[in-house]
Design an enzyme around this catalytic site. Structure first.
Site, short mmCIF file in Angstrom:
data_model
loop_
_atom_site.label_atom_id
_atom_site.label_comp_id
_atom_site.label_asym_id
_atom_site.label_seq_id
_atom_site.Cartn_x
_atom_site.Cartn_y
_atom_site.Cartn_z
N GLU A 235 -63.40 -56.35 50.05
CA GLU A 235 -63.48 -54.88 50.07
C GLU A 235 -64.39 -54.38 48.95
O GLU A 235 -65.19 -53.47 49.15
CB GLU A 235 -62.09 -54.26 49.86
CG GLU A 235 -61.15 -54.40 51.04
CD GLU A 235 -59.87 -53.61 50.80
OE1 GLU A 235 -59.94 -52.47 50.34
OE2 GLU A 235 -58.79 -54.17 51.08
N GLY B 270 -59.72 -35.44 62.40
CA GLY B 270 -58.74 -35.76 63.43
C GLY B 270 -58.66 -37.23 63.82
O GLY B 270 -58.03 -37.56 64.82
N SER C 292 -58.62 -50.10 42.59
CA SER C 292 -59.50 -51.25 42.36
C SER C 292 -60.85 -51.08 43.05
O SER C 292 -61.88 -51.52 42.53
CB SER C 292 -58.83 -52.56 42.79
OG SER C 292 -58.74 -52.65 44.18
N ASN C 293 -60.87 -50.43 44.23
CA ASN C 293 -62.17 -50.15 44.86
C ASN C 293 -62.97 -49.15 44.02
O ASN C 293 -64.18 -49.29 43.86
CB ASN C 293 -61.98 -49.65 46.29
CG ASN C 293 -61.72 -50.79 47.25
OD1 ASN C 293 -62.63 -51.55 47.59
ND2 ASN C 293 -60.48 -50.95 47.67
N ARG D 200 -53.56 -40.04 52.52
CA ARG D 200 -53.13 -38.91 53.35
C ARG D 200 -54.11 -38.69 54.49
O ARG D 200 -55.31 -38.90 54.32
CB ARG D 200 -53.11 -37.61 52.52
CG ARG D 200 -52.21 -37.67 51.33
CD ARG D 200 -50.80 -37.44 51.78
NE ARG D 200 -49.88 -37.63 50.67
CZ ARG D 200 -48.63 -37.20 50.69
NH1 ARG D 200 -48.16 -36.56 51.74
NH2 ARG D 200 -47.84 -37.42 49.67
N LEU E 239 -56.43 -36.32 56.50
CA LEU E 239 -57.18 -35.15 56.02
C LEU E 239 -57.02 -33.98 57.00
O LEU E 239 -57.31 -34.11 58.19
CB LEU E 239 -58.65 -35.52 55.83
CG LEU E 239 -58.87 -36.46 54.62
CD1 LEU E 239 -60.24 -37.13 54.72
CD2 LEU E 239 -58.72 -35.71 53.31
N ASP F 185 -58.81 -44.41 60.84
CA ASP F 185 -59.35 -45.77 60.98
C ASP F 185 -60.27 -45.90 62.20
O ASP F 185 -60.31 -46.94 62.86
CB ASP F 185 -58.21 -46.80 61.05
CG ASP F 185 -57.38 -46.80 59.77
OD1 ASP F 185 -57.90 -46.38 58.71
OD2 ASP F 185 -56.20 -47.19 59.82
N HIS G 121 -61.03 -49.93 54.93
CA HIS G 121 -59.78 -50.39 55.52
C HIS G 121 -59.75 -51.92 55.46
O HIS G 121 -60.75 -52.57 55.74
CB HIS G 121 -59.70 -49.91 56.98
CG HIS G 121 -58.42 -50.27 57.65
ND1 HIS G 121 -57.25 -49.56 57.44
CD2 HIS G 121 -58.09 -51.28 58.48
CE1 HIS G 121 -56.27 -50.11 58.13
NE2 HIS G 121 -56.75 -51.17 58.77
N ASN H 108 -64.65 -44.44 54.78
CA ASN H 108 -63.32 -44.94 54.41
C ASN H 108 -63.36 -46.47 54.40
O ASN H 108 -64.09 -47.08 55.17
CB ASN H 108 -62.30 -44.48 55.46
CG ASN H 108 -60.89 -44.98 55.18
OD1 ASN H 108 -60.38 -44.85 54.07
ND2 ASN H 108 -60.25 -45.58 56.17
#
Ligand code: GRF
Length: 200
Positions: free
Chosen positions: A179, A147, A14-15, A91, A93, A150, A110, A108
């Site tokens: 969002e 590494g 949807s984003n 996942r 990365l 969020d 969230h 990203n």
């Protein structure tokens, strides 16, 4: 310049849909050069195909995660993307992804007001917000780095009040609507301020 972006997805999309719509109706001076999915047969890939946007699967079931994600990063670079958007990509990365991607920035989305309620996924984020008795939640778009999960510089945050007595599904739906605004705003910021495209 129209900003070329790649969008990494895993499911509903949807984003991705909000991004494609904003590019099509001129609210966003960007175009999607590649939709990369970690899973086959997901709604996000259908959405890309319907919009005539190039898409590809880099399914981790058919290769190691590092190999699949290195191939994904190579495809992103070859498509000429200047920004990578993780929009429901499910996942972690691998280093091989970052090695292959070089200095293309990654953002990203969230569904909480980070740093609060990071490290959780899907409906669990909203369940935790309600269980904690938080008065507000929201959506965060942040830079993503090797590494980390969020974490990273916040680009856009949109706030949503938590209504008394509402359940996680209802809160999730209201956050999702924000969002869709936040992700478009964040991409627009990168397009408007080329300096934001440089590594911090
Ligand atoms: C969104 O809630 C996003 O914040 C999270 O995963 C979900 C993806 O939804 N990272 P969609 O695939 O964009 O509909």
């Amino acid at each position: 310049m129209t900003l070329p972006i790649a969008v990494c997805v895993s499911g509903r999309g949807s984003n991705l849909g909000a991004i494609i719509d904003a590019c099509a109706n001129g609210r966003l001076n960007a175009h999607v050069v590649l939709v990369a999915s970690s899973r086959a047969n997901v709604a996000a890939l259908d959405r890309a195909r319907r919009a005539g946007v190039p898409s590809a699967e880099f399914a981790v079931t058919r290769a190691t995660r590092a190999a699949a994600q290195a191939a994904m990063a190579r495809a992103i670079r070859e498509a000429g993307a200047r920004l990578v958007v993780l929009a429901g990509y499910d996942r972690i990365l691998a280093d091989a992804f970052w090695d292959e991607l070089g200095d293309v920035p990654v953002i990203n989305i969230h569904p909480s007001l980070l740093p609060a309620f990071g490290g959780l996924n899907g409906i669990r984020v909203h369940e935790a917000v309600i269980a904690a008795g938080a008065r507000e939640s929201g959506a965060t778009v942040h830079r993503a780095h090797r590494g980390t999960l969020d974490e990273g510089e916040i680009v856009v945050q949109r706030r949503v009040p938590v209504m008394p007595g509402e359940d996680a599904e209802a809160l999730a739906a209201r956050v999702l609507a924000e969002e869709h605004r936040a992700i478009v705003e964040a991409i627009a910021l990168f397009g408007a301020h080329p300096a934001a495209l440089a590594r911090p």
